[in-house]
Design an enzyme around this catalytic site. Structure first.
Site, PDB file in Angstrom:
ATOM      1  N   GLN A   1     -67.227 -19.048 -35.332  1.00 13.44           N
ATOM      2  CA  GLN A   1     -67.518 -19.831 -34.140  1.00 13.44           C
ATOM      3  C   GLN A   1     -67.818 -18.893 -32.966  1.00 13.44           C
ATOM      4  O   GLN A   1     -67.530 -17.711 -33.028  1.00 13.44           O
ATOM      5  CB  GLN A   1     -66.345 -20.772 -33.812  1.00 13.44           C
ATOM      6  CG  GLN A   1     -66.158 -21.836 -34.898  1.00 13.44           C
ATOM      7  CD  GLN A   1     -65.148 -22.901 -34.546  1.00 13.44           C
ATOM      8  OE1 GLN A   1     -64.978 -23.240 -33.381  1.00 13.44           O
ATOM      9  NE2 GLN A   1     -64.480 -23.448 -35.543  1.00 13.44           N
TER      10      GLN A   1
ATOM     11  N   VAL B   1     -56.935 -10.133 -24.147  1.00 12.91           N
ATOM     12  CA  VAL B   1     -57.174  -8.700 -24.063  1.00 12.91           C
ATOM     13  C   VAL B   1     -57.461  -8.173 -25.466  1.00 12.91           C
ATOM     14  O   VAL B   1     -56.884  -8.632 -26.458  1.00 12.91           O
ATOM     15  CB  VAL B   1     -55.966  -7.976 -23.412  1.00 12.91           C
ATOM     16  CG1 VAL B   1     -54.734  -8.043 -24.276  1.00 12.91           C
ATOM     17  CG2 VAL B   1     -56.308  -6.526 -23.081  1.00 12.91           C
TER      18      VAL B   1
ATOM     19  N   LEU C   1     -57.451  -5.625 -28.577  1.00 13.14           N
ATOM     20  CA  LEU C   1     -56.562  -4.596 -29.126  1.00 13.14           C
ATOM     21  C   LEU C   1     -57.309  -3.264 -29.118  1.00 13.14           C
ATOM     22  O   LEU C   1     -58.531  -3.237 -28.964  1.00 13.14           O
ATOM     23  CB  LEU C   1     -56.154  -4.975 -30.548  1.00 13.14           C
ATOM     24  CG  LEU C   1     -55.204  -6.174 -30.631  1.00 13.14           C
ATOM     25  CD1 LEU C   1     -54.970  -6.567 -32.087  1.00 13.14           C
ATOM     26  CD2 LEU C   1     -53.870  -5.857 -29.949  1.00 13.14           C
TER      27      LEU C   1
ATOM     28  N   ASP D   1     -54.532 -22.777 -40.129  1.00 15.56           N
ATOM     29  CA  ASP D   1     -55.648 -21.881 -40.438  1.00 15.56           C
ATOM     30  C   ASP D   1     -55.227 -20.412 -40.533  1.00 15.56           C
ATOM     31  O   ASP D   1     -56.014 -19.523 -40.248  1.00 15.56           O
ATOM     32  CB  ASP D   1     -56.718 -22.071 -39.340  1.00 15.56           C
ATOM     33  CG  ASP D   1     -58.054 -21.457 -39.698  1.00 15.56           C
ATOM     34  OD1 ASP D   1     -58.415 -21.498 -40.887  1.00 15.56           O
ATOM     35  OD2 ASP D   1     -58.725 -20.922 -38.801  1.00 15.56           O
TER      36      ASP D   1
END
Lengths: 367, 367
Positions: free
Chosen positions: B86, B207, B209, B275
């Site tokens: 998506q 944010v 990683l 999910d």
């Protein structure tokens, strides 16, 4: 045998008779049913009585059996209608009649997302049904009869279809409803599946017109067609004098074509249909015939906002058929208010028992 | 230069220091900020302080500047994140910080269509935000910080993007809102466009990683992964003794991996996330490290129904970390009711001013 019979009768009775009878619509409506036609199934009687002027008669005695057939007759076959952009099925009855099915995709109280362009809107089964009623109330009789029906998607589609591409798309949803999505260019995917509750699905069934081999049709591009683009404007949107060109262009330059077109524009404005890119006529009747008001699934998508641009042709040409003008005035009287007449008319549809076919805001918007 | 600095510091300070400090999480939390790190931008301080045990500290003084940056710093670049199913964007700030943007696609009061399978559900920006808060309330600190932001889709995306595939998908909707849809495998089409009002769009900014080249991660397939099929069942759904196999399989056979997994299961149950097919860990920390709770956009889709199958691992293994168990008991006391704690926590997000991030039914469902 039926096929051949249908060809013969179609030409002999319908078109033949139509030519014999006077050119006046009023006169044609007085033609009595011959005892012969009583033995024909309702769909064939419908086909045989299509005239140059209309699809069916005012107070047509065949309407009741025809909608009964659509709503109740056993379905013996269900296959996808190819070529469309959205999912539609062709359903067959034991008496060889056929109907076009459009499934429910949207709740009655949902409005079309206001960020969607008209060409991305869903088709609505209740719009197909309501369009038939509205067209009849306006006195046009140019929409093929449509009835609502609660279809059992297992017994009446999945179990009987010979369309393997369709059958492959059936599945059971997480809550146990039977769903399918078919194959088409828009909205045919798991994410847009059509689902029964648990297997009963609301749908519209529109009687099929005579096969094109029997009664070929001509497709006309609407002079006020929208651009079908997010960025381009159509000519009529920028040229204020656009109508003067159209009026000089055949077939709009003579006969009733221009006012026939305005009739369609009025229907489309009342039901908020922006998707009338083409219209059709029966080839056999030449240019002096009514316009078929087919494919109304994108109507009744929004009740909270009028779409005045649909009336552009009326505004630019300033022409309207006298009988339509009088009919509209009649329907604005308190005792014949359009919303009331529509509510009463839709009450006769079998799906009314499940839920009113148009929500009250949609009915109110008609006024 | 910053890149090199970041590599060095990351290893020297964060991972190096982490090894020196005791293995106890509590002890690690007491480590004071060195004056050096005050000169680093918040995103770098965040990277540097990722430990074997958690992404950030309890009462981390960097959280406030970090979420401030996400919510307010100027955006200098916006490109699509490739590979996702998506639409997501990677946004860059002037201080080289980056954030992952997920746009609002669904109204707060809409529930996921109950006929949709979990793998067809939309991602929700508010689920990403709420997951960060919930994970922190549960004492995990395994979700990278996320803040809500009202993004100007013209100034902050369209005008500055160098991503031509993204830029091409911008358009103005019929009501004058600026919309776009990007390129991805699901819901990237006109029909599913994301639209500003008229150009302001709610979004979550998480944010990023540390880059994978600095801190590579390992991806683990969840043993309780769903089948991602409409017809097949997963092993765990049919084998009641499934857990006994998992418990014998590395890395679940020793250390804290199994209870770490249960922590994630509890988070997912509370927010209704079905999910969680994979999870990740930092490679460098081996098997004795926390599980990253990334990608929570499909949580908080439905409040009216619990999904007990998410708890299957807990039920089948009957194992839970003691501190989690105590935390859950604490959050069930009237004075610390989870809904109240979440409401208060979400109040600090900038988007709260636009609309509460979780509707009351969703908050109530947490209890």
């Amino acid at each position: 045998v039926l096929g051949f019979l249908s060809v013969t009768l179609f030409f002999l009775l319908s078109f033949g008779r139509e030519a014999e009878v006077s050119a006046s619509q009023e006169a044609y409506e007085d033609v009595q049913w011959t005892s012969d036609s009583n033995s024909h199934p309702p769909w064939l009687r419908f086909h045989l009585n299509i005239s140059r002027w209309q699809l069916y008669l005012h107070r047509d005695p065949n309407m009741e059996p025809l909608t009964q057939q659509l709503a109740t007759h056993r379905i013996v076959s269900a296959v996808q209608k190819s070529g469309g952009t959205q999912l539609k099925l062709v359903m067959s009855f034991p008496n060889y009649g056929q109907a076009m099915l459009k499934p429910m995709k949207q709740e009655r109280d949902e409005e079309t997302n206001y960020n969607l362009y008209y060409f991305s809107d869903f088709e609505r089964h209740n719009a197909e049904i309501a369009a038939f009623h509205l067209d009849r109330i306006l006195g046009y009789r140019r929409v093929p009869p449509v009835a609502g029906r609660l279809v059992d998607v297992v017994k009446e589609i999945k179990d009987i279809t010979t369309d393997r591409k369709l059958a492959r798309t059936f599945f059971t949803s997480p809550v146990g409803n039977v769903c399918f999505y078919g194959q088409c260019s828009y909205y045919c995917s798991t994410e847009h599946a059509v689902c029964g509750r648990p297997r009963h699905l609301e749908a519209s069934l529109a009687v099929m017109l005579p096969d094109l081999s029997l009664a070929s049709r001509r497709t006309w591009r609407s002079p006020w067609r929208r651009s079908y683009s997010r960025s381009k404007l159509a000519k009529w949107e920028t040229e204020p004098d656009y109508c003067s060109t159209v009026k000089k262009t055949p077939p709009y330059d003579k006969g009733t074509r221009l006012v026939d077109f305005m009739d369609m524009v009025i229907l489309d404005f009342l039901m908020g249909n922006m998707d009338r890119h083409h219209y059709e006529t029966f080839e056999k009747f030449g240019n002096n015939t009514f316009l078929l008001h087919l494919d109304n699934g994108r109507a009744f998508g929004r009740h909270s906002k009028d779409e005045p641009s649909i009336l552009a042709p009326l505004e630019q040409c300033c022409r309207i058929r006298r009988s339509t003008w009088l009919r509209l005035r009649l329907l604005s009287l308190p005792q014949y208010r359009l919303s009331d007449v529509m509510r009463a008319s839709l009450f006769s549809d079998p799906l009314h028992r499940v839920a009113p076919l148009l929500s009250e805001p949609h009915l109110a918007a008609l006024n």
